[in-house]
Design an enzyme around this catalytic site. Structure first.
Site, short mmCIF file in Angstrom:
data_model
loop_
_atom_site.label_atom_id
_atom_site.label_comp_id
_atom_site.label_asym_id
_atom_site.label_seq_id
_atom_site.Cartn_x
_atom_site.Cartn_y
_atom_site.Cartn_z
CG HIS A 1 45.69 -8.56 0.98
ND1 HIS A 1 44.83 -7.82 0.37
CD2 HIS A 1 46.57 -7.94 1.25
CE1 HIS A 1 45.18 -6.63 0.39
NE2 HIS A 1 46.09 -6.56 0.88
NE ARG B 1 50.56 -7.63 3.40
CZ ARG B 1 51.68 -7.34 3.82
NH1 ARG B 1 52.68 -8.42 3.96
NH2 ARG B 1 52.20 -6.15 4.16
C1 LIG Z 1 53.96 -5.52 1.50
C2 LIG Z 1 52.64 -5.73 0.91
C3 LIG Z 1 51.67 -4.58 0.55
C4 LIG Z 1 50.65 -5.12 0.17
N1 LIG Z 1 49.58 -3.83 -0.35
C5 LIG Z 1 48.83 -4.21 -1.11
C6 LIG Z 1 47.80 -3.15 -1.49
O1 LIG Z 1 48.04 -1.85 -1.27
N2 LIG Z 1 46.62 -3.43 -2.38
C7 LIG Z 1 46.18 -4.63 -2.62
O2 LIG Z 1 45.30 -4.93 -3.19
N3 LIG Z 1 47.08 -5.55 -2.19
C8 LIG Z 1 48.12 -5.38 -1.53
N4 LIG Z 1 48.96 -6.65 -0.97
C9 LIG Z 1 48.69 -7.88 -1.64
C10 LIG Z 1 49.24 -8.06 -2.76
O3 LIG Z 1 48.68 -7.36 -3.88
C11 LIG Z 1 49.26 -9.49 -3.43
O4 LIG Z 1 47.87 -9.94 -3.24
C12 LIG Z 1 49.88 -10.39 -2.50
O5 LIG Z 1 51.46 -10.08 -2.21
C13 LIG Z 1 50.11 -11.78 -3.33
O6 LIG Z 1 50.96 -12.64 -2.45
P1 LIG Z 1 52.47 -12.85 -2.74
O7 LIG Z 1 53.24 -11.85 -2.02
O8 LIG Z 1 52.97 -14.25 -2.10
O9 LIG Z 1 52.89 -12.90 -4.22
C14 LIG Z 1 50.22 -6.18 -0.49
C15 LIG Z 1 51.11 -7.08 -0.14
C16 LIG Z 1 52.28 -6.93 0.48
C17 LIG Z 1 53.30 -8.15 0.76
#
Ligand SMILES: Cc1cc2nc3c(=O)[nH]c(=O)nc-3n(C[C@H](O)[C@H](O)[C@H](O)COP(=O)(O)O)c2cc1C
Length: 379
Positions: free
Chosen positions: A275, A278
């Protein structure tokens, strides 16, 4: 400002966005160790440079779930995308469409499915979270199918939201959050006009369309905590499978045992992901998790991977580590926040160019030739 990389777009996004939004995008959980390692571990992957093999004909495209992708990249689902740019989901989806790759719409998007799907040519992917209200989930799946979404991305690594310290400090949550956000909007007039005023309604579009009332943006983090369902298990996936006719991909796999379970369950793909750092800080970076997962399930299920991918060389690295396709989150969001649809288009062009350089200098003419053989192994 000269923009030639994701980090340039990050700097431009930081200038334009109110801090509560920039830090929501940029931040990770706890001490942000996994967030850092995602980038560092990938950057440390060394590829074997090979030369003199006539690389004048390169093919960067792949076939995935019956779709042709111009490069082995899809946009990861990112919640609240419509807060970073005006109707941001539409702009990002159009940029992905123009480049010939899939856009994945998050459950917690600002724009609802029905606003985005008619504005693009190729089918988008839809990401589903497990909410306590199963009626919503059924409704969302039915609407996504009616709008022609092709692939379901089912996210399983967020039964509860991670502890993200930056959000409390930035005004995303915490005391007097609404007041602090207002103060930040006033000092960021370009964003305030473009998104704050002209980008309305600010809402979780998919959810309020179902509930018939505005949802959740005053206290977004509180809303996630109250509505996400920690009881999620493989049984829920069976229930979802019954509703979803197309390919189903499970997002948030870091362990080979879970990858094997996904194969047993009959999923079409997995997304190796933490994620974007996060959720649970300290877990393996995707770069470190990929090889063991590929050893366990490669060829039995499609392996996608995100978390830490910032450029076209990273895409090649992720594939060499065992992925069939890469996904990007923050990289496209920074570009979107800085320059809207044109920014995301430009970023994807940069990614493709960088991939081509990496493929040329490792002497691979097509994506299926990017394998573990490209990795420099410690002697
Ligand atoms: C601001 C933000 C919101 C995100 N919201 C979601 C989401 O709604 N659903 C989800 O499956 N992943 C969510 N993610 C995770 C992303 O899909 C993804 O796994 C992640 O950003 C990948 O890492 P990277 O930002 O280093 O490319 C979110 C990530 C960020 C940065």
């Amino acid at each position: 400002m000269i923009i030639s990389s994701t980090s340039d777009y990050r700097a431009a996004a930081q200038k334009r966005l109110p801090p509560f939004l920039f830090h929501y995008i940029d931040g990770g959980a706890y001490a942000e160790q996994t967030l850092r390692r995602n980038v560092e571990d990938l950057a440390a992957v060394a590829l074997r440079q090979r030369v003199l093999k006539d690389m004048s004909q390169l093919d960067t495209s792949i076939e995935l779930f019956g779709e042709r992708l111009s490069i082995p990249v899809a946009l990861s689902p990112v919640g609240l995308t419509g807060m970073y740019a005006r109707r941001g989901e539409v702009q990002a989806a159009r940029a992905a469409d123009a480049h010939g790759i899939p856009f994945t719409m998050s459950t917690v998007s600002v724009c609802p499915i029905e606003e985005v799907a008619p504005r693009i040519k190729r089918p988008m992917w839809f990401q589903l979270y497990v909410l306590k209200d199963r009626g919503f989930m059924q409704n969302a799946l039915e609407r996504a199918q009616a709008a022609g979404c092709s692939t379901l991305v089912f996210t399983v690594d967020m039964p509860v939201p991670g502890a993200r310290y930056r959000d409390a400090h930035s005004g995303m949550s915490g005391p007097n959050a609404a007041l602090r956000r207002y103060g930040q909007a006033v000092t960021h007039p370009r964003w305030a006009m473009d998104v704050g005023l002209l980008g309305r309604p600010h809402d979780l579009g998919n959810i309020s369309a179902y509930r018939g009332s505005p949802t959740g943006l005053q206290d977004y983090i509180g809303w996630l905590g109250a509505n996400f369902d920690p009881s999620i298990s493989w049984k829920d996936l069976e229930w979802i499978r019954a509703f979803w006719k197309g390919p189903m991909v499970i997002k948030g796999i870091l362990d080979p045992e879970d990858a094997r379970d996904a194969v047993r369950f009959g999923a079409d793909g997995i997304i190796v992901s933490n994620h974007g750092g996060r959720q649970l800080d300290g877990v393996l970076s995707s770069a470190r998790a990929l090889p063991a997962i590929a050893d366990a399930v490669k060829g039995q299920i499609k392996i996608l991977a995100d978390s830490g991918i910032r450029n076209g060389l990273d895409v090649v690295r992720a594939i060499a580590l065992g992925a069939d396709c890469a996904m990007i989150g923050r990289a496209f969001i920074y570009a979107l926040a800085a320059a809207g649809e044109a920014g995301v288009k430009h970023l994807l062009e940069l990614l493709e160019k960088e991939m081509r350089v990496a493929m040329t200098l490792t002497s691979v003419a097509k994506v299926s030739d990017i394998t573990g053989d490209l990795l420099v192994r410690p002697s």
